[in-house]
Structure formats: C-alpha cells, structure tokens
Design a protein around this motif. Structure first.
Motif, short mmCIF file in Angstrom:
data_model
loop_
_atom_site.label_atom_id
_atom_site.label_comp_id
_atom_site.label_asym_id
_atom_site.label_seq_id
_atom_site.Cartn_x
_atom_site.Cartn_y
_atom_site.Cartn_z
N ILE A 74 2.29 1.60 -3.56
CA ILE A 74 1.27 2.06 -4.51
C ILE A 74 1.11 3.57 -4.38
CG2 ILE A 74 -1.23 1.98 -4.99
CD1 ILE A 74 -1.00 -1.06 -4.02
N SER A 75 1.15 4.07 -3.16
CA SER A 75 1.05 5.51 -2.92
C SER A 75 2.34 6.23 -3.31
CB SER A 75 0.70 5.71 -1.44
OG SER A 75 0.95 7.03 -1.05
N ARG B 161 3.07 6.29 -7.07
CA ARG B 161 1.93 6.75 -7.89
C ARG B 161 1.46 5.68 -8.86
NH1 ARG B 161 3.20 10.23 -4.64
NH2 ARG B 161 3.40 12.47 -5.00
N ALA C 166 -4.90 -0.58 -4.82
CA ALA C 166 -5.09 -0.62 -3.36
C ALA C 166 -6.27 -1.52 -2.97
CB ALA C 166 -5.28 0.79 -2.81
N ASN C 167 -7.19 -1.77 -3.91
CA ASN C 167 -8.36 -2.60 -3.62
C ASN C 167 -8.08 -4.11 -3.74
OD1 ASN C 167 -10.03 -0.28 -3.35
ND2 ASN C 167 -10.05 -0.12 -5.59
N TRP D 175 -0.65 -8.10 -5.88
CA TRP D 175 0.44 -7.15 -5.61
C TRP D 175 1.83 -7.72 -5.82
CZ3 TRP D 175 -1.99 -5.72 -0.24
CH2 TRP D 175 -3.05 -4.81 -0.45
N LEU E 12 0.84 -1.21 0.00
CA LEU E 12 0.00 0.00 0.00
C LEU E 12 0.87 1.26 0.00
CD1 LEU E 12 -2.71 -1.35 2.44
CD2 LEU E 12 -3.02 -0.83 0.00
N GLN E 13 1.98 1.22 0.75
CA GLN E 13 2.92 2.34 0.76
C GLN E 13 3.53 2.54 -0.62
OE1 GLN E 13 3.55 4.06 3.89
NE2 GLN E 13 4.16 5.54 2.33
N ASP F 82 -1.34 2.80 -10.19
CA ASP F 82 -2.79 2.83 -10.37
C ASP F 82 -3.48 2.70 -9.00
OD1 ASP F 82 -5.44 2.32 -10.90
OD2 ASP F 82 -5.08 0.65 -12.28
N PRO F 83 -4.25 3.72 -8.59
CA PRO F 83 -4.86 3.68 -7.25
C PRO F 83 -5.80 2.50 -7.04
CG PRO F 83 -5.13 5.86 -8.27
CD PRO F 83 -4.56 4.96 -9.31
N ASP F 84 -6.35 1.95 -8.12
CA ASP F 84 -7.23 0.78 -7.98
C ASP F 84 -6.49 -0.42 -7.39
OD1 ASP F 84 -9.63 -0.96 -8.50
OD2 ASP F 84 -8.20 -1.94 -9.85
#
Ligand code: GDP
Ligand code: FE
Ligand code: FE
Ligand code: FE
Length: 197
Positions: A75-76, A79, A85-86, A92, A72-73, A81-83
C-alpha cells in the motif's frame, strides 16, 4: 484440456498452478481450482472468455495467505489509497492482491485484475467475467451456508440475479456480525439491490 494462448500469461496452466500452489495452503489451493471450474461453466453459459476466466479463477485468492506486513508495504510502496491501511486481509487480498499478481505472475490484463479486485466486495459496474468470478467464489461446490442452494439456482437462471443475491446476503451477514463495511461493499449494494428510492 485447457491450453493457454500467450495473451494473458506466458505460463502454461500447469506452470501457473505450480506458482499458485507455492503460496497457498492445500485447502485454499483446492478452493481456487473449484472456483476456476465453477467459473468456466458459467463462462460457457454466459459467454465469457474461458481462458481469461480460468486464469482469474485460479489467481483470485493468490495473495490470501500473505502476512499483513506485505500488504501494508505494498500500500505504501505502490501509493495505493492510504485508507486501505485501516482494513484487513479480507479486503486486502482482493484489492491489493493484483499488485502481487502483476509483479510475481506477470499477469497484466485489467479485466482479470479487476475480477480479483472485485471478487470480495463486488463493484457497481462489473463485466460478465467479473460477475462470474464474484459468483463462482460464492457458490463453488464446497461452499456450504444457508442460502447456497438458492444462490446456485439464481446464478444458473440469471447471472445478475445471483450478483444481487450475494450482495444482499453478504451485507446482511456483515451487519449481523458487527463487522466494518468496506465502502465499496456499500456502493455495490446500492447499485445492485434497492428496487426503488
Ligand atoms: P474467500 O477469500 O474465498 O474466503 O472469499 P471472499 O474473498 O469473497 O471473502 C473474504 C472475507 O471477506 C469473507 O469473510 C467476507 O465475509 C469478508 N467481507 C466481504 N466484504 C466485506 C466488507 O465489506 N467488510 C469486511 N470487514 N469483510 C468483508
Ligand atoms: Fe477471496
Ligand atoms: Fe467471494
Ligand atoms: Fe475465494
């Protein structure tokens, strides 16, 4: 024994192995070495670069045993794809794994990184090396599931036949288990499986 050039990693194979071992439980570390050997045999049969195949096989599950918070870190921070995170570790470790492989192992070859990115979901377009890692992960000698013998036979006969076989079986399995299907898995299915319409 396989001697690495300096093109894809400045590590020797033994140095790379030691770095990977530090991140994986023994069973997973043994798996990546079986995937490497299976992939090298396919590389010799189908004409892929053996050194790149070895590296890709060894690193394909490099990120498999990280905590969710690391992904999650990343992905943030990077930058992505924010999707993403789901999703979860199953997705991952392949798609986000290359962020750790680049930064921690210093491996930047895009074909090696794409082989990692696509090893779980496949991709509509894959190079021979990317197909080989996708298949080697599925048929390495310790894999034991209904259909694995057929998967091995088809992969030995025709690499693309193996890719289509795995893609169909994985999607069928995920649906039977009521699992969420990552969009790339559907794209791979549509590119590889339907014979018409
Ligand atoms: P491994 O890392 O060597 O165990 O193998 P893979 O990376 O190929 O697969 C990891 C897991 O991801 C397996 O349990 C697959 O069934 C699962 N998987 C593959 N595609 C999808 C998908 O689209 N959605 C979900 N939820 N899981 C998937
Ligand atoms: Fe994996
Ligand atoms: Fe796989
Ligand atoms: Fe694997």
């Amino acid at each position: 024994d396989l001697v690495y050039s300096d093109h894809y990693t400045t590590d020797t194979r033994d140095q790379l192995l030691a770095k990977i071992e530090a991140h994986l439980r023994p069973e997973r570390f043994a798996h990546v070495q079986r995937v490497e050997q299976t992939a090298i045999a396919l590389a010799k049969q189908y004409g892929a670069d053996v050194e790149k195949t070895s590296i890709a096989g060894l690193v394909h599950d490099y990120a498999k045993q990280r905590p969710d918070s690391d992904f999650l870190q990343a992905i943030s921070d990077y930058r992505l794809d924010p999707d993403l995170a789901n999703w979860n570790n199953a997705i991952w470790h392949g798609v986000v794994g290359p962020e750790f492989i680049k930064r921690e192992l210093g491996i930047y070859d895009e074909e090696i990184l794409n082989a990692v990115r696509y090893h779980t979901t496949g991709n509509p377009y894959m190079t021979t090396l990317e197909k080989i890692v996708y298949m080697a992960d599925y048929i390495e000698p310790a894999r034991d599931f209904d259909g694995v013998a057929e998967a091995r036979e088809m992969t030995a006969r025709d690499l693309d036949l193996g890719v289509a076989f795995q893609t169909w079986h994985t999607l069928t399995y995920l649906i039977a288990e009521n699992k969420a299907i990552y969009p790339k898995t559907i794209e791979t299915y549509n590119a590889w499986v339907p014979t018409s319409g």
